[in-house]
Enzyme design. Sequence first.
Site, short mmCIF file in Angstrom:
data_model
loop_
_atom_site.label_atom_id
_atom_site.label_comp_id
_atom_site.label_asym_id
_atom_site.label_seq_id
_atom_site.Cartn_x
_atom_site.Cartn_y
_atom_site.Cartn_z
N LYS A 13 0.84 -1.21 0.00
CA LYS A 13 0.00 0.00 0.00
C LYS A 13 0.87 1.26 0.00
O LYS A 13 0.63 2.18 -0.77
CB LYS A 13 -0.93 -0.04 1.23
CG LYS A 13 -1.87 1.15 1.33
CD LYS A 13 -3.11 0.79 2.11
CE LYS A 13 -2.91 0.93 3.61
NZ LYS A 13 -2.73 2.33 4.04
N SER A 14 1.88 1.28 0.86
CA SER A 14 2.72 2.49 0.96
C SER A 14 3.44 2.75 -0.37
O SER A 14 3.52 3.90 -0.82
CB SER A 14 3.76 2.32 2.06
OG SER A 14 3.13 2.27 3.31
N ARG A 18 2.93 5.90 -3.22
CA ARG A 18 4.08 6.74 -3.59
C ARG A 18 4.36 6.69 -5.09
O ARG A 18 4.64 7.73 -5.70
CB ARG A 18 5.32 6.30 -2.79
CG ARG A 18 5.25 6.75 -1.32
CD ARG A 18 6.14 5.90 -0.43
NE ARG A 18 6.26 6.41 0.93
CZ ARG A 18 5.35 6.25 1.90
NH1 ARG A 18 4.22 5.62 1.64
NH2 ARG A 18 5.57 6.73 3.11
N GLN A 159 4.47 9.31 7.16
CA GLN A 159 3.63 10.20 6.36
C GLN A 159 4.09 11.64 6.50
O GLN A 159 4.17 12.38 5.52
CB GLN A 159 2.17 10.06 6.78
CG GLN A 159 1.61 8.69 6.41
CD GLN A 159 0.17 8.50 6.84
OE1 GLN A 159 -0.42 9.36 7.49
NE2 GLN A 159 -0.40 7.36 6.48
N ASP A 306 1.78 -0.67 11.99
CA ASP A 306 0.52 -1.20 11.46
C ASP A 306 0.26 -2.64 11.91
O ASP A 306 -0.83 -3.18 11.68
CB ASP A 306 0.51 -1.13 9.93
CG ASP A 306 0.38 0.31 9.44
OD1 ASP A 306 -0.04 1.17 10.25
OD2 ASP A 306 0.70 0.57 8.27
N ARG A 337 -7.41 3.01 17.54
CA ARG A 337 -6.98 1.61 17.52
C ARG A 337 -6.55 1.13 18.90
O ARG A 337 -6.75 -0.03 19.24
CB ARG A 337 -5.79 1.47 16.57
CG ARG A 337 -6.06 0.59 15.42
CD ARG A 337 -4.90 0.52 14.46
NE ARG A 337 -5.44 0.59 13.12
CZ ARG A 337 -4.72 0.68 12.03
NH1 ARG A 337 -3.40 0.73 12.10
NH2 ARG A 337 -5.29 0.72 10.84
C1 S3P Z 1 2.27 4.98 6.20
C2 S3P Z 1 2.75 5.40 7.40
C3 S3P Z 1 2.16 5.02 8.70
C4 S3P Z 1 1.23 3.85 8.55
C5 S3P Z 1 0.31 3.96 7.37
C6 S3P Z 1 1.11 4.09 6.09
C7 S3P Z 1 2.94 5.42 4.96
O1 S3P Z 1 1.44 6.12 9.21
O2 S3P Z 1 0.47 3.68 9.73
O3 S3P Z 1 -0.52 2.81 7.28
O4 S3P Z 1 2.69 4.83 3.88
O5 S3P Z 1 3.75 6.35 5.04
P1 S3P Z 1 2.15 7.26 10.12
O6 S3P Z 1 3.13 7.97 9.29
O7 S3P Z 1 1.03 8.17 10.56
O8 S3P Z 1 2.75 6.51 11.29
#
Ligand code: S3P
Length: 422
Positions: A13-14, A18, A159, A306, A337
Site C-alpha cells: 500500500k505504501s 508513492r 507520512q 501497522d 486503535r
Molecule cells: C504509512 C505510514 C504510517 C502507517 C500507514 C502508512 C505510509 O502512518 O500507519 O498505514 O505509507 O507512510 P504514520 O506515518 O502516521 O505513522
Amino acid sequence: MKVSGSVRVPGDKSITHRVLLLSALTKGISHIGGALTSLDAQSSARVLRQLGAEVSPLRKGATVTVRGRGRFQRPERALFCGNSGTTTRLLLGLLAAHRFSATLTGDASLRRRPMRRVTTPLATMGARFTEQDGDGLPVTIRGGALRPLRYEMPVSSAQVKSAILLAGMAGEVDVSLQEPSGRSRDHTERLLQAFGYPISERDGWLHLRPGGRLEPFDLQVPGDPSSAAFLVGAAVLAESGELCISGVGLNPTRIGFLEVLSRMGARTTMENLAPHFGEPVGDLLVRPAPLTGTEVKASEIPGLIDEIPLLAVLASRASGTTTFRQVGELRVKESDRLGLIAENLRSVGAEAEVVGDDLVVNGRESVPRGSVRTAGDHRLAMAFAVLGTVPGARIRIDDLACAAVSFPDFPETLRSISGGRA
Ligand code: S3P
C-alpha cells in the site's frame, strides 16, 4: 487448524501510493505492475485524475498506466481522499509546491485524523492553509514558492516525513528532519534516491537536497508485508503445517513484527531475498509455534506500527504478558486503535488494558468468543479474523468488508490457507 500452501499478498500500500503520486508528477507514461487495487489505492488514483494525470483503472492483475503532465493542474472540485491518510498527507506535501488552491477531504474517519502534524511544517516552508474544522479535514492548501526547512518532528511518522521530503523535492529546496524515536518506513527516501535526489543521514538527521529529476518509470510493486502479517499470524496460531508467502516486500523498516514474533517463539524464515526496484523482496516461510509474551520497546514501534493489532491478538494467545510501550499514536489511526484493541480483546474474553500510552496484554488459554467492533478499521477487522481461526473460536466481527481498504479478497485468502476453516 492446519495451515498450508503458497500464497501471494496484494501489492504494498505504501509503495503503491508513492509510485502513483510520483508517476503522476512526471512528464510521460509510467507502467506500474503489481499495484494494490484496494479502496485506499483507488483514492490516490481518483484524486490524481482530478489533478490532471491520466491513470488507468486499478484492476487486479493489470499493469497500471499513468500519464503525467509534469505538474498538477488546479482541481475543479474538492479532492476526496476516502479513508486514506497516506494519500492526504503525501499529496499535501506535493501540493505545497503548486501555485493554486485545492481542498482535501475524506470519509468520517479520515476527517477526524490530525493534519496539523503535516500542515505546520509545510506552512513553515511557505504553503498556506485554511482549516474548516480544527485539526482535521477538510483543509484547503495554497502552495507556491517554498523555503528550505530544518525540522524536529514531534512524532515518528513516515507520512509526515514523506510530506516534507516530497515538498522539498517538488519545491526544489533543501529539507532536513529528525524523527524522535525509532525509524519509520523509508520508501520515499529509496524512491527519491532512485531519481537522483541526494539524500543523506547524519547524527539522526535526514537531509534531502534538490538535484534529482523525476522521469517516467516502469516498476513492479512487491507484496505488502503488512498484509502478509495477518497470514503469518494465522500460520503461527495454526496447529500444524507450513505457509509460504512469496514475493513480499521485506524492507527492514517494515518487518519489525518478525523480530517481535521471533522473540515470542515463532519460527519464520526469509528466503530468496533479492533487491527489486530498490526494495528487498523475498519469500516468507512460517510454521506454527507456541508463543510467549515479550516487551515491545518504544523505539521498535515505528517499524511495526501497522502490525500492533495483529501482534496484540497473538499476544492474547501467548503465555505471560506482552507490553507495547508508547503506542499513543494508535489513537489517531483509522480508528482509536489503541482503545479498540483493548476493548475488543476484552470483549472476546482476553485480558488487555491501556496503561497511559502503553498497551498490556495477558495471554490466556480460554477459547476466544464474543463480538468485535471495528469502527470500519481494516486492520482491526483482519486481526480479529485471525484470532477467529483458533479452534473453537466464535468471533462476530461487525464489519469484515472494511478489509478491502488495504487487502481485497482477505476473507477468501485466509480461508484458502486454513483449508476453509476461517
Ligand atoms: C504509512 C505510514 C504510517 C502507517 C500507514 C502508512 C505510509 O502512518 O500507519 O498505514 O505509507 O507512510 P504514520 O506515518 O502516521 O505513522
